[in-house]
Design a protein around this motif. Structure first.
Motif, PDB file in Angstrom:
ATOM      1  N   TYR A  82      29.849  25.492   1.370  1.00  7.78           N
ATOM      2  CA  TYR A  82      30.579  25.242   2.613  1.00  7.78           C
ATOM      3  C   TYR A  82      30.876  26.560   3.301  1.00  7.78           C
ATOM      4  O   TYR A  82      30.817  27.631   2.689  1.00  7.78           O
ATOM      5  CB  TYR A  82      31.896  24.494   2.337  1.00  7.78           C
TER       6      TYR A  82
ATOM      7  N   ASN B  59      32.567  13.834   4.711  1.00  3.65           N
ATOM      8  CA  ASN B  59      32.006  14.808   3.757  1.00  3.65           C
ATOM      9  C   ASN B  59      31.813  14.181   2.383  1.00  3.65           C
ATOM     10  O   ASN B  59      30.817  14.436   1.704  1.00  3.65           O
ATOM     11  CB  ASN B  59      32.905  16.049   3.669  1.00  3.65           C
TER      12      ASN B  59
ATOM     13  N   GLN C 220      29.656  21.496   5.512  1.00  4.63           N
ATOM     14  CA  GLN C 220      29.494  21.301   4.076  1.00  4.63           C
ATOM     15  C   GLN C 220      28.055  20.851   3.804  1.00  4.63           C
ATOM     16  O   GLN C 220      27.452  20.160   4.625  1.00  4.63           O
ATOM     17  CB  GLN C 220      30.470  20.239   3.546  1.00  4.63           C
TER      18      GLN C 220
ATOM     19  N   TYR D 207      25.574  19.394   0.445  1.00  2.00           N
ATOM     20  CA  TYR D 207      25.496  18.924  -0.939  1.00  2.00           C
ATOM     21  C   TYR D 207      24.045  18.670  -1.314  1.00  2.00           C
ATOM     22  O   TYR D 207      23.255  18.190  -0.494  1.00  2.00           O
ATOM     23  CB  TYR D 207      26.266  17.609  -1.103  1.00  2.00           C
TER      24      TYR D 207
ATOM     25  N   TYR E  56      27.028  22.424  -4.139  1.00  2.00           N
ATOM     26  CA  TYR E  56      27.939  22.258  -2.999  1.00  2.00           C
ATOM     27  C   TYR E  56      28.180  23.625  -2.380  1.00  2.00           C
ATOM     28  O   TYR E  56      28.521  24.579  -3.072  1.00  2.00           O
ATOM     29  CB  TYR E  56      29.255  21.651  -3.497  1.00  2.00           C
TER      30      TYR E  56
END
Length: 434
Positions: free
Chosen positions: A348, A404, A357, A359, A346
């Protein structure tokens, strides 16, 4: 000098140290059992604030406002908290020697600290242009950003060179965040980086085009495909210009360099197994030496989701790996076990009015969806990374908390995709259905 012994020692005073201390307190420790040894002069704090709120022209963040663990919505651990819990903060103390066989650490001042269990949370150091012998790189106001002292120097420079010219060397995280915040301080800002687009380790050309366009609209000038090869300075030793490899010369009152970091592992060379530039650990962050753990930037750990070993430099992993190590330590003392670390990468960032963001893993083919016009009033767009017919990574700019969470779920579940055109058209709606 006298030797001090602790049951547990956390070496390093960054984000991971604060989260590890909180977890120790939660699990239960006796007074005097735990020490944090840090070369910084302050209790652990949320480092990301230094490239954002700390540099704002109005309402700037200052300690004690961003001590850990406020960055994840947790309790703010003031120095008094450590005192109440019987945790010793040994600050302004640089460890220069570590002997794992005798379980001892020696400071620059000659003090010795011994331990039963050690958590290495030393983080990274910034790569400096002086490391490469770049001409003139030792001039005043050529700055770096890692610790609060660095941020204070930058604040002083912004005030001293009001409305002056700033050159940012590097187009990654630090480069993008500092270009934005220096522009907010009304400096004339130019970014310089050698790659064809910004944040190349994560961004595709399509994602980067949005940010470069947005930054240009905010008045940030971007010079790509070249590097700084030297600096001019005046009779006071203050930097005045940046010389580029392509022959251009940029006037500069302030230079900030953000060209990456190196994990701080040199104290342990030859004493621990290493891998991929870090200290090799298991899924509980124990190293090749029993009773010695490594967390955060320095740890190369098993990434269960992808079946390989990785090292991750990001605050989210620093927090979570620290907590995992402490849970594992306390469980093993009770003859119990904890679940293996199962991390979803992760990342951001926030700058200007933007917030993105990401992932998962940025591998395979990509699709771009949504409104990525830099001139839009409220841009919202994203990307998916597709490999072997499955989504491996997801990126979103301008998403809500629910949106998100949806892209995080996509990256975790790795749903199958047969038609990339349909995925492009559905965009966020695809994530919402998972």
């Amino acid at each position: 000098m006298a030797e001090k012994h602790f049951k547990y020692v956390i070496l390093g005073g960054g984000v991971a140290a604060g989260y590890a201390a909180r977890e120790f307190a939660k699990q239960g420790i006796n007074k005097g059992e735990l020490a944090i040894i840090s070369k910084e002069a302050v209790a652990p704090y949320e480092r990301p604030a230094l490239s954002k709120g700390y540099l704002f022209p109005q309402g700037a963040a200052r300690l004690p406002g961003f001590h850990t663990c406020v960055g994840s919505g947790g309790e703010r651990l003031l120095p008094e908290w450590y005192e109440e819990k019987g945790i010793e903060l040994i600050l302004s103390t640089e460890i220069v020697k570590a002997d794992l066989s005798s379980k001892s650490l020696t400071s620059a001042a000659g003090s010795t600290f011994t331990y039963d269990i050690l958590i290495i949370a030393t983080g990274s150091s910034v790569i400096k242009l002086t490391d490469f012998g770049v001409q003139g790189a030792d001039a005043n106001n050529i700055l770096y950003l890692r610790e609060i002292d660095d941020a204070d120097k930058l604040v002083a420079a912004i005030q001293a060179k009001k409305d002056g010219k700033a050159v940012i060397v590097g187009g990654g995280y630090i480069g993008l965040e500092l270009s934005a915040v220096l522009r907010l301080n009304n400096l004339d800002v130019t970014m310089v980086y050698p790659e064809p687009w910004c944040m190349p380790r994560l961004f595709t050309a399509g994602i980067a085009a949005f940010y470069e366009g947005y930054y240009a609209n905010k008045g940030v000038k971007i010079v790509k495909g070249t590097v700084a090869v030297g600096f001019d300075s005046d009779s006071n030793g203050d930097v005045t210009a940046v010389k580029l490899k392509d022959g251009r010369v940029l006037d500069a009152d302030i230079v900030v360099v953000g060209v990456g970091g190196r994990p701080l592992t040199s104290l342990f060379k030859g004493q621990l197994a290493e891998e991929k530039g870090g200290i090799k650990t298991d899924a509980f962050f124990q190293t090749s030496v029993p009773g010695v753990y490594a967390v955060g930037d320095v740890a190369t750990f098993p990434m269960m989701l992808y079946g390989d070993l990785r090292r991750v430099e990001h605050v989210d992993h620093s927090r979570k790996s620290a907590e995992q190590a402490v849970k594992a330590i306390k469980a093993s003392e009770e003859g119990k076990s904890v679940e293996e670390y199962d991390y979803l990468p992760y990342f951001y960032s926030r700058s200007f009015d933007l917030a993105w963001q990401f992932y998962g893993d940025n591998v395979g083919d990509t699709v771009l969806f949504g409104d990525n016009d830099p001139a839009s009033a409220k841009p919202k767009f994203g990307s998916y990374w597709i490999k072997d017919g499955k989504i491996f990574g997801a990126f979103l700019e301008g998403g809500s908390a629910d949106e998100n969470n949806a892209i995080a779920k996509v990256a975790r579940v790795q749903p199958a995709v047969s038609d990339l055109n349909v995925l492009t058209q559905e965009g966020l709606q695809f994530a919402a259905k998972i």
